[in-house]
Each structure stands twice: as structure tokens, then as C-alpha cells.
Motif scaffolding. Structure first.
Motif, PDB file in Angstrom:
ATOM      1  N   THR A  37      -5.749  10.921   4.798  1.00  0.00           N
ATOM      2  CA  THR A  37      -4.563  10.385   4.124  1.00  0.00           C
ATOM      3  C   THR A  37      -4.976   9.844   2.767  1.00  0.00           C
ATOM      4  O   THR A  37      -6.144   9.503   2.552  1.00  0.00           O
ATOM      5  CB  THR A  37      -3.898   9.271   4.950  1.00  0.00           C
ATOM      6  N   PHE A  38      -4.044   9.785   1.857  1.00  0.00           N
ATOM      7  CA  PHE A  38      -4.321   9.334   0.492  1.00  0.00           C
ATOM      8  C   PHE A  38      -3.460   8.115   0.190  1.00  0.00           C
ATOM      9  O   PHE A  38      -2.256   8.143   0.435  1.00  0.00           O
ATOM     10  CB  PHE A  38      -4.027  10.467  -0.492  1.00  0.00           C
TER      11      PHE A  38
ATOM     12  N   MET B 222       0.845  -1.175   0.000  1.00  0.00           N
ATOM     13  CA  MET B 222       0.000   0.000   0.000  1.00  0.00           C
ATOM     14  C   MET B 222       0.883   1.228   0.000  1.00  0.00           C
ATOM     15  O   MET B 222       1.719   1.401   0.853  1.00  0.00           O
ATOM     16  CB  MET B 222      -0.913  -0.010   1.228  1.00  0.00           C
ATOM     17  N   ARG B 223       0.697   2.114  -0.963  1.00  0.00           N
ATOM     18  CA  ARG B 223       1.556   3.284  -1.101  1.00  0.00           C
ATOM     19  C   ARG B 223       0.871   4.504  -0.501  1.00  0.00           C
ATOM     20  O   ARG B 223      -0.279   4.799  -0.800  1.00  0.00           O
ATOM     21  CB  ARG B 223       1.840   3.542  -2.585  1.00  0.00           C
ATOM     22  N   VAL B 224       1.577   5.218   0.343  1.00  0.00           N
ATOM     23  CA  VAL B 224       1.047   6.424   0.977  1.00  0.00           C
ATOM     24  C   VAL B 224       1.736   7.641   0.375  1.00  0.00           C
ATOM     25  O   VAL B 224       2.965   7.709   0.352  1.00  0.00           O
ATOM     26  CB  VAL B 224       1.270   6.408   2.509  1.00  0.00           C
ATOM     27  N   LEU B 225       0.969   8.623  -0.081  1.00  0.00           N
ATOM     28  CA  LEU B 225       1.552   9.805  -0.690  1.00  0.00           C
ATOM     29  C   LEU B 225       1.969  10.807   0.378  1.00  0.00           C
ATOM     30  O   LEU B 225       1.486  10.793   1.499  1.00  0.00           O
ATOM     31  CB  LEU B 225       0.534  10.460  -1.639  1.00  0.00           C
ATOM     32  N   LEU B 226       2.872  11.704   0.023  1.00  0.00           N
ATOM     33  CA  LEU B 226       3.345  12.723   0.945  1.00  0.00           C
ATOM     34  C   LEU B 226       2.242  13.722   1.266  1.00  0.00           C
ATOM     35  O   LEU B 226       1.264  13.860   0.534  1.00  0.00           O
ATOM     36  CB  LEU B 226       4.546  13.444   0.327  1.00  0.00           C
ATOM     37  N   LYS B 227       2.408  14.425   2.393  1.00  0.00           N
ATOM     38  CA  LYS B 227       1.355  15.310   2.903  1.00  0.00           C
ATOM     39  C   LYS B 227       0.889  16.320   1.871  1.00  0.00           C
ATOM     40  O   LYS B 227      -0.303  16.647   1.808  1.00  0.00           O
ATOM     41  CB  LYS B 227       1.869  16.040   4.150  1.00  0.00           C
ATOM     42  N   GLY B 228       1.768  16.801   1.032  1.00  0.00           N
ATOM     43  CA  GLY B 228       1.368  17.814   0.059  1.00  0.00           C
ATOM     44  C   GLY B 228       0.327  17.327  -0.921  1.00  0.00           C
ATOM     45  O   GLY B 228      -0.389  18.113  -1.529  1.00  0.00           O
ATOM     46  N   ALA B 229       0.250  16.001  -1.092  1.00  0.00           N
ATOM     47  CA  ALA B 229      -0.717  15.452  -2.036  1.00  0.00           C
ATOM     48  C   ALA B 229      -1.942  14.865  -1.362  1.00  0.00           C
ATOM     49  O   ALA B 229      -2.844  14.381  -2.026  1.00  0.00           O
ATOM     50  CB  ALA B 229      -0.046  14.358  -2.880  1.00  0.00           C
ATOM     51  N   LEU B 230      -2.000  14.921  -0.029  1.00  0.00           N
ATOM     52  CA  LEU B 230      -3.056  14.227   0.697  1.00  0.00           C
ATOM     53  C   LEU B 230      -4.445  14.720   0.358  1.00  0.00           C
ATOM     54  O   LEU B 230      -5.378  13.939   0.238  1.00  0.00           O
ATOM     55  CB  LEU B 230      -2.828  14.349   2.215  1.00  0.00           C
ATOM     56  N   THR B 231      -4.622  16.021   0.252  1.00  0.00           N
ATOM     57  CA  THR B 231      -5.945  16.578   0.007  1.00  0.00           C
ATOM     58  C   THR B 231      -6.164  16.917  -1.464  1.00  0.00           C
ATOM     59  O   THR B 231      -7.076  17.656  -1.797  1.00  0.00           O
ATOM     60  CB  THR B 231      -6.165  17.834   0.871  1.00  0.00           C
ATOM     61  N   MET B 232      -5.344  16.376  -2.335  1.00  0.00           N
ATOM     62  CA  MET B 232      -5.446  16.586  -3.767  1.00  0.00           C
ATOM     63  C   MET B 232      -6.860  16.306  -4.272  1.00  0.00           C
ATOM     64  O   MET B 232      -7.327  15.173  -4.259  1.00  0.00           O
ATOM     65  CB  MET B 232      -4.451  15.649  -4.470  1.00  0.00           C
ATOM     66  N   ASN B 233      -7.569  17.364  -4.665  1.00  0.00           N
ATOM     67  CA  ASN B 233      -8.924  17.250  -5.197  1.00  0.00           C
ATOM     68  C   ASN B 233      -9.927  16.659  -4.212  1.00  0.00           C
ATOM     69  O   ASN B 233     -11.030  16.302  -4.605  1.00  0.00           O
ATOM     70  CB  ASN B 233      -8.944  16.412  -6.482  1.00  0.00           C
ATOM     71  N   PHE B 234      -9.577  16.554  -2.952  1.00  0.00           N
ATOM     72  CA  PHE B 234     -10.492  15.938  -1.988  1.00  0.00           C
ATOM     73  C   PHE B 234     -11.833  16.655  -1.966  1.00  0.00           C
ATOM     74  O   PHE B 234     -12.890  16.014  -1.941  1.00  0.00           O
ATOM     75  CB  PHE B 234      -9.868  15.946  -0.589  1.00  0.00           C
ATOM     76  N   ALA B 235     -11.809  17.971  -1.990  1.00  0.00           N
ATOM     77  CA  ALA B 235     -13.053  18.747  -1.941  1.00  0.00           C
ATOM     78  C   ALA B 235     -13.951  18.446  -3.135  1.00  0.00           C
ATOM     79  O   ALA B 235     -15.180  18.493  -3.022  1.00  0.00           O
ATOM     80  CB  ALA B 235     -12.741  20.243  -1.882  1.00  0.00           C
ATOM     81  N   ASP B 236     -13.354  18.117  -4.288  1.00  0.00           N
ATOM     82  CA  ASP B 236     -14.151  17.809  -5.475  1.00  0.00           C
ATOM     83  C   ASP B 236     -14.820  16.440  -5.375  1.00  0.00           C
ATOM     84  O   ASP B 236     -15.824  16.191  -6.046  1.00  0.00           O
ATOM     85  CB  ASP B 236     -13.271  17.840  -6.732  1.00  0.00           C
ATOM     86  N   TYR B 237     -14.268  15.566  -4.561  1.00  0.00           N
ATOM     87  CA  TYR B 237     -14.773  14.197  -4.466  1.00  0.00           C
ATOM     88  C   TYR B 237     -15.709  13.989  -3.272  1.00  0.00           C
ATOM     89  O   TYR B 237     -16.524  13.077  -3.289  1.00  0.00           O
ATOM     90  CB  TYR B 237     -13.607  13.209  -4.375  1.00  0.00           C
ATOM     91  N   PHE B 238     -15.565  14.810  -2.244  1.00  0.00           N
ATOM     92  CA  PHE B 238     -16.388  14.628  -1.053  1.00  0.00           C
ATOM     93  C   PHE B 238     -17.673  15.443  -1.201  1.00  0.00           C
ATOM     94  O   PHE B 238     -17.639  16.683  -1.168  1.00  0.00           O
ATOM     95  CB  PHE B 238     -15.619  15.067   0.188  1.00  0.00           C
ATOM     96  N   PRO B 239     -18.829  14.802  -1.371  1.00  0.00           N
ATOM     97  CA  PRO B 239     -20.067  15.515  -1.730  1.00  0.00           C
ATOM     98  C   PRO B 239     -20.514  16.548  -0.706  1.00  0.00           C
ATOM     99  O   PRO B 239     -21.193  17.511  -1.061  1.00  0.00           O
ATOM    100  CB  PRO B 239     -21.102  14.385  -1.851  1.00  0.00           C
ATOM    101  N   MET B 240     -20.164  16.349   0.555  1.00  0.00           N
ATOM    102  CA  MET B 240     -20.660  17.229   1.613  1.00  0.00           C
ATOM    103  C   MET B 240     -19.684  18.348   1.965  1.00  0.00           C
ATOM    104  O   MET B 240     -19.888  19.062   2.945  1.00  0.00           O
ATOM    105  CB  MET B 240     -20.953  16.398   2.870  1.00  0.00           C
ATOM    106  N   TRP B 241     -18.650  18.526   1.154  1.00  0.00           N
ATOM    107  CA  TRP B 241     -17.612  19.505   1.488  1.00  0.00           C
ATOM    108  C   TRP B 241     -18.187  20.903   1.730  1.00  0.00           C
ATOM    109  O   TRP B 241     -17.873  21.558   2.713  1.00  0.00           O
ATOM    110  CB  TRP B 241     -16.579  19.550   0.367  1.00  0.00           C
ATOM    111  N   ASN B 242     -19.058  21.346   0.835  1.00  0.00           N
ATOM    112  CA  ASN B 242     -19.591  22.700   0.948  1.00  0.00           C
ATOM    113  C   ASN B 242     -20.625  22.847   2.057  1.00  0.00           C
ATOM    114  O   ASN B 242     -21.047  23.974   2.363  1.00  0.00           O
ATOM    115  CB  ASN B 242     -20.202  23.135  -0.388  1.00  0.00           C
TER     116      ASN B 242
END
Length: 229
Positions: free
Chosen positions: A36-37, A1-21
Motif C-alpha cells: 500500500t502507498f 494519513m492519506r491512502v492512495l487508490l489501488k492504481g497508484a499503489l505500486t507507482m515506481n515501487f520497482a525503482d525504489y525497492f533494491p531487491m526487485w530484480n
């Protein structure tokens, strides 16, 4: 299982999580600081009932299969999750009423975010929209379970197999399905030998063509008619 660095953790997260707004800025920041991603290869078991509660999974790309395993080792698929779907049962510790062990495995190379269970529980208690959304997901998942039970109890295997092949063709984007008979049996909760006999019957009827490791749909219209019969 590959874990990305912190800078990439929230990459597009807001676009994928329906309840963000629907969340407050403080709640959004809490998620940004804790998600984590990860990326996993096909065949990786991400969660099973014996593992610790890992949190909710929000899929970016790929395909996950959720299934249960009987005492004699037989599998049956409960549901599948793809892009932008959320898996709640990997955070079963926030749902104490859940009494069955579910296994979650990657059917394809898959990338997803993990929302820690304790964080999600904290947000649930503070956000009515998120609570309603979670209840909706839960209701949909239990509808999937009830649908599966109805299929097993009331629908013959030939119809279930026809429906599965059509669903798989939609997922793979081709009529030539890379599937073993054992894999199909695991999805449908029956023995490989039973699937082999049924597929040979389908082949004799001109619905499919069988080669090693491949099931090719040759008459989609007749297969669909069988599935809907």
C-alpha cells in the motif's frame, strides 16, 4: 494519513525497492498485490511500540525519525530515514529478538510504501538474496545504535551538537536551520536548557547566530573542526 487508490499503489515501487530484480516473477506479483502507498504530514507518528506490527516502510520522499522515549519523557534520536530507505523496525513482529520500543515519526511530509509483515516474512523464507539484504539492513541499523551509544558515552555535548547542526544543514539544504532548542534536545537526548546554554556559547564563539526558531551557521569551518576534534 492519506491512502492512495489501488492504481497508484505500486507507482515506481520497482525503482525504489533494491531487491526487485532478485525476486521471481511470482514474488514480484505478490508484492504488487499487497503493498500500500501512503502519505503523511509532518509530525505524524507512524509507529510506536504499542501499535500492531504494521509492516516494512519503503520511503519514496520525505524524512522519518526513529527515536526512543525514556520513562521521564526524554527523547533521543536513534536514526533517520530518507528517500529509498527501508524501515525494518515497524515490522518488529518478524524479529522476535527485538526488545525495545521504537517510535517512528515524520519529520517532513513523507510518502512511503508499506510491505505487510506477513508477506515480507513469507518472501524472506523463500528468497536467499532478500534474506541477506535484510540481514545487511539489520546490521547497519544496529551499527547506528552502537554509534549512538559511543557518542553519548565518549563524545562531549559540544561536539555532538556541532555534528548535528552540520548534518541538519545537509538535510535542509541551508545554513539557516529552522529548529527550536527543544527539537535539538530531543534529537540529542538532553534538556532544552542545556542546548540553549551550549548554543549561546556557540554564538559567543562566532559559530552560529540565534534568532527565534532559527539557528544560522556562521562559521562552518570552525563548526566542522569542533565536530571532528
Amino acid at each position: 494519513m492519506r491512502v492512495l487508490l489501488k492504481g497508484a499503489l505500486t507507482m515506481n515501487f520497482a525503482d525504489y525497492f533494491p531487491m526487485w530484480n532478485k525476486l521471481t516473477p511470482a514474488q514480484q506479483n505478490t508484492l504488487k498485490d499487497t503493498v500500500t502507498f501512503r502519505s503523511v504530514k509532518k509530525g505524524t507518528v507512524i509507529y510506536n511500540g504499542s501499535m500492531d506490527c504494521i509492516g516494512l516502510l519503503l520511503i519514496q520522499t520525505g524524512l522519518l525519525r526513529a527515536y526512543i522515549l525514556s520513562e521521564d519523557g526524554r527523547e533521543i534520536t536513534v536514526y533517520r530515514l530518507s528517500d529509498m530507505d527501508i524501515c525494518l523496525f515497524s515490522a518488529s513482529c518478524i524479529m522476535p529478538g527485538i526488545q525495545f520500543d521504537l517510535i517512528i515519526e515524520a519529520e517532513q511530509d513523507t510518502s512511503f510504501w508499506i510491505i505487510p509483515a506477513r508477506v515480507y516474512k513469507q518472501l524472506l523464507e523463500a528468497s536467499a538474496p532478500l534474506s541477506n539484504y535484510t540481514n545487511e539492513i539489520m546490521a547497519n541499523r544496529f551499527s547506528d545504535v552502537m554509534w549512538l551509544i559511543e557518542q553519548i558515552l565518549w563524545k562531549s555535548l559540544d561536539k555532538r551538537l556541532a555534528a548535528f547542526l552540520l548534518e541538519e544543514a545537509a538535510l535542509q539544504g541551508t545554513e539557516q536551520l529552522k529548529l527550536t532548542h527543544e527539537t535539538i534536545g530531543n534529537h540529542l537526548g538532553t534538556a532544552r536548557e542545556v542546548i540553549t546554554r551550549m548554543l549561546h556559547y556557540f554564538q559567543n564563539e562566532g559559530l552560529v547566530k540565534l534568532t527565534r526558531g532559527t539557528v544560522e551557521i556562521t562559521d562552518r569551518k570552525k563548526l566542522a573542526a569542533l565536530a571532528d576534534a
